[in-house]
Design a protein around this motif. Structure first.
Motif, PDB file in Angstrom:
ATOM      1  N   GLU A  69      -1.849 -11.957  -0.668  1.00 43.32           N
ATOM      2  CA  GLU A  69      -0.402 -12.019  -0.478  1.00 43.32           C
ATOM      3  C   GLU A  69      -0.076 -12.157   1.014  1.00 43.32           C
ATOM      4  N   ALA A  70      -0.792 -11.389   1.824  1.00 40.67           N
ATOM      5  CA  ALA A  70      -0.597 -11.491   3.279  1.00 40.67           C
ATOM      6  C   ALA A  70      -0.942 -12.903   3.736  1.00 40.67           C
ATOM      7  N   GLU A  71      -2.023 -13.443   3.184  1.00 41.15           N
ATOM      8  CA  GLU A  71      -2.465 -14.786   3.571  1.00 41.15           C
ATOM      9  C   GLU A  71      -1.421 -15.825   3.180  1.00 41.15           C
ATOM     10  N   GLU A  72      -0.870 -15.666   2.009  1.00 42.72           N
ATOM     11  CA  GLU A  72       0.099 -16.634   1.485  1.00 42.72           C
ATOM     12  C   GLU A  72       1.411 -16.597   2.265  1.00 42.72           C
ATOM     13  N   MET A  73       1.836 -15.381   2.626  1.00 44.47           N
ATOM     14  CA  MET A  73       3.205 -15.207   3.093  1.00 44.47           C
ATOM     15  C   MET A  73       3.386 -15.055   4.590  1.00 44.47           C
ATOM     16  N   ALA A  74       2.455 -14.326   5.238  1.00 48.23           N
ATOM     17  CA  ALA A  74       2.803 -13.748   6.543  1.00 48.23           C
ATOM     18  C   ALA A  74       2.541 -14.674   7.722  1.00 48.23           C
ATOM     19  N   ASP A  75       3.289 -14.446   8.801  1.00 47.37           N
ATOM     20  CA  ASP A  75       2.957 -15.046  10.096  1.00 47.37           C
ATOM     21  C   ASP A  75       1.962 -14.139  10.811  1.00 47.37           C
ATOM     22  N   ARG A  76       2.222 -12.843  10.708  1.00 47.33           N
ATOM     23  CA  ARG A  76       1.314 -11.861  11.304  1.00 47.33           C
ATOM     24  C   ARG A  76       1.033 -10.764  10.284  1.00 47.33           C
ATOM     25  N   VAL A  77      -0.084 -10.104  10.490  1.00 45.82           N
ATOM     26  CA  VAL A  77      -0.500  -9.067   9.554  1.00 45.82           C
ATOM     27  C   VAL A  77      -0.865  -7.810  10.343  1.00 45.82           C
ATOM     28  N   GLY A  78      -0.411  -6.661   9.862  1.00 43.90           N
ATOM     29  CA  GLY A  78      -0.842  -5.377  10.410  1.00 43.90           C
ATOM     30  C   GLY A  78      -1.632  -4.653   9.348  1.00 43.90           C
ATOM     31  N   VAL A  79      -2.727  -4.021   9.748  1.00 49.52           N
ATOM     32  CA  VAL A  79      -3.518  -3.250   8.782  1.00 49.52           C
ATOM     33  C   VAL A  79      -3.357  -1.773   9.120  1.00 49.52           C
ATOM     34  N   ILE A  80      -2.916  -1.013   8.134  1.00 46.99           N
ATOM     35  CA  ILE A  80      -2.702   0.424   8.329  1.00 46.99           C
ATOM     36  C   ILE A  80      -3.642   1.186   7.415  1.00 46.99           C
ATOM     37  N   LEU A 124      -0.487  -4.353   5.569  1.00 49.69           N
ATOM     38  CA  LEU A 124      -1.517  -4.305   4.533  1.00 49.69           C
ATOM     39  C   LEU A 124      -2.211  -2.947   4.592  1.00 49.69           C
ATOM     40  N   GLY A 125      -2.442  -2.325   3.460  1.00 48.36           N
ATOM     41  CA  GLY A 125      -3.154  -1.046   3.502  1.00 48.36           C
ATOM     42  C   GLY A 125      -3.339  -0.482   2.113  1.00 48.36           C
ATOM     43  N   PRO A 126      -4.340   0.384   1.955  1.00 48.70           N
ATOM     44  CA  PRO A 126      -4.627   0.965   0.641  1.00 48.70           C
ATOM     45  C   PRO A 126      -3.612   2.034   0.257  1.00 48.70           C
ATOM     46  N   ASN A 127      -3.751   2.608  -0.918  1.00 55.30           N
ATOM     47  CA  ASN A 127      -2.885   3.714  -1.375  1.00 55.30           C
ATOM     48  C   ASN A 127      -2.916   4.834  -0.350  1.00 55.30           C
ATOM     49  N   GLY A 128      -1.722   5.355  -0.052  1.00 56.77           N
ATOM     50  CA  GLY A 128      -1.643   6.525   0.831  1.00 56.77           C
ATOM     51  C   GLY A 128      -1.806   6.219   2.308  1.00 56.77           C
ATOM     52  N   ALA A 129      -1.819   4.938   2.673  1.00 60.22           N
ATOM     53  CA  ALA A 129      -2.060   4.569   4.080  1.00 60.22           C
ATOM     54  C   ALA A 129      -0.885   4.931   4.990  1.00 60.22           C
ATOM     55  N   GLY A 130       0.328   4.965   4.433  1.00 65.28           N
ATOM     56  CA  GLY A 130       1.509   5.278   5.240  1.00 65.28           C
ATOM     57  C   GLY A 130       2.543   4.170   5.264  1.00 65.28           C
ATOM     58  N   LYS A 131       2.354   3.147   4.425  1.00 62.08           N
ATOM     59  CA  LYS A 131       3.252   1.977   4.434  1.00 62.08           C
ATOM     60  C   LYS A 131       4.676   2.376   4.048  1.00 62.08           C
ATOM     61  N   THR A 132       4.811   3.077   2.928  1.00 60.51           N
ATOM     62  CA  THR A 132       6.155   3.460   2.461  1.00 60.51           C
ATOM     63  C   THR A 132       6.805   4.428   3.446  1.00 60.51           C
ATOM     64  N   THR A 133       6.003   5.315   4.007  1.00 62.49           N
ATOM     65  CA  THR A 133       6.564   6.266   4.978  1.00 62.49           C
ATOM     66  C   THR A 133       7.160   5.516   6.160  1.00 62.49           C
ATOM     67  N   ILE A 163       9.694  -7.889   6.560  1.00 63.61           N
ATOM     68  CA  ILE A 163       8.517  -7.035   6.656  1.00 63.61           C
ATOM     69  C   ILE A 163       8.172  -6.621   5.234  1.00 63.61           C
ATOM     70  N   LEU A 164       6.974  -6.983   4.798  1.00 67.82           N
ATOM     71  CA  LEU A 164       6.594  -6.611   3.437  1.00 67.82           C
ATOM     72  C   LEU A 164       5.309  -5.810   3.455  1.00 67.82           C
ATOM     73  N   THR A 165       5.198  -4.888   2.517  1.00 65.68           N
ATOM     74  CA  THR A 165       3.954  -4.137   2.405  1.00 65.68           C
ATOM     75  C   THR A 165       3.208  -4.650   1.184  1.00 65.68           C
ATOM     76  N   THR A 166       1.917  -4.586   1.280  1.00 67.57           N
ATOM     77  CA  THR A 166       1.117  -5.087   0.160  1.00 67.57           C
ATOM     78  C   THR A 166      -0.283  -4.487   0.184  1.00 67.57           C
ATOM     79  N   HIS A 167      -0.914  -4.470  -0.979  1.00 67.52           N
ATOM     80  CA  HIS A 167      -2.325  -4.083  -1.063  1.00 67.52           C
ATOM     81  C   HIS A 167      -3.194  -5.340  -1.047  1.00 67.52           C
TER      82      HIS A 167
END
Ligand code: ATP
Length: 236
Positions: free
Chosen positions: A197-208, A38-47, A189-193
């Protein structure tokens, strides 16, 4: 953690522009989990995803898949990874069926028409198999991207902001499909803003944020913390 499927150690990326997109990220992904980054625009998720998928070269650090160094075993490891990128990457003048079948063969897997049929049926694409891609709707094209990523039966699937800009129906279908894949043993592993979505889907969440992984939590723990924070904000 016992036996992670994916281990990331001290992963760094500095682009030519000088931007430090990742600052020594450490992360272990459990076999068979759904992990939301999970992270805002430009956080580094896609990288982060792009490095693991071999699209972007890291500036430092290492990636291990089942304990094997990713760079030294790239061909073998890459076959085990599926990627649904944010943007649509496909030849719009090709029919759907051949596009997805070719994606399987691209990874050196033997042709398996029955498996491709199964994937297309799961994604409600089978009836459109003879259609040229440019004639499909935007939502259908996103489904094709998922079918392409699944065609070679990866063990680890990356979904980069899979529901950004998609309608409610497709979002619900995607969530269901991700859950079904997990039941079949795929690590996701999915990225999201979106926190929902994290609440609905994930077992664990990372915040970047700004290239730093600032938190990794079991979803339930994170929701408790966020719940308290929201409560705190409401009270003050
Ligand atoms: P978004 O949610 O908007 O997709 P993100 O969390 O996926 O963002 P990245 O795309 O990884 O973030 O970008 C991280 C940082 O690296 C940003 O500051 C971005 O501008 C920069 N960046 C990304 N790609 C490049 C590139 N090819 N060249 C230079 N800088 C880049």
């Amino acid at each position: 953690m016992s036996d992670p499927i994916l281990s990331i150690r001290g992963l760094r990326k500095q682009y030519g522009s000088g931007t430090e997109a990742l600052k020594a990220v450490d992360l272990d992904i459990r076999r068979g989990e759904i992990f939301a980054l999970l992270g805002p625009n430009g956080a580094g998720k896609t990288t982060l995803i792009s490095i693991i998928c071999g699209i972007v070269k890291p500036s430092g650090g290492e990636v291990l898949v089942d304990g094997k160094d990713w760079q030294r075993n790239f061909r073998e490891v890459r076959k085990r990874i599926g990627l649904v990128p944010q943007e649509l990457t496909m030849d719009l003048f090709e029919p759907l069926l051949s596009t997805v079948s070719f994606s399987r063969e691209l990874f050196g897997r033997r042709p398996d028409p029955a498996r491709i049929e199964q994937i297309l049926k799961e994604l409600s694409l089978w009836d459109k198999r003879k259609t040229i891609l440019k004639e499909l709707s935007g939502g259908m094209k996103r489904r094709v991207m998922i079918a392409k990523a699944l065609a070679h039966d990866p063990d680890i699937l990356f979904l980069d902001e899979p529901t950004a800009g998609v309608d409610v129906e497709l979002r619900r279908d995607m969530w269901n499909m991700v859950r079904r894949l997990r039941e079949m043993g795929t690590t996701i592993i999915l990225t999201t803003h979106y926190i929902e979505e994290a609440e609905e889907m994930a077992d664990r969440v990372g915040v970047i944020n700004k290239g730093e992984l600032i938190l990794v939590e079991e979803k339930a723990e994170l929701m408790k913390k966020l719940g308290r924070k929201i409560l705190h904000l409401q009270l003050t």
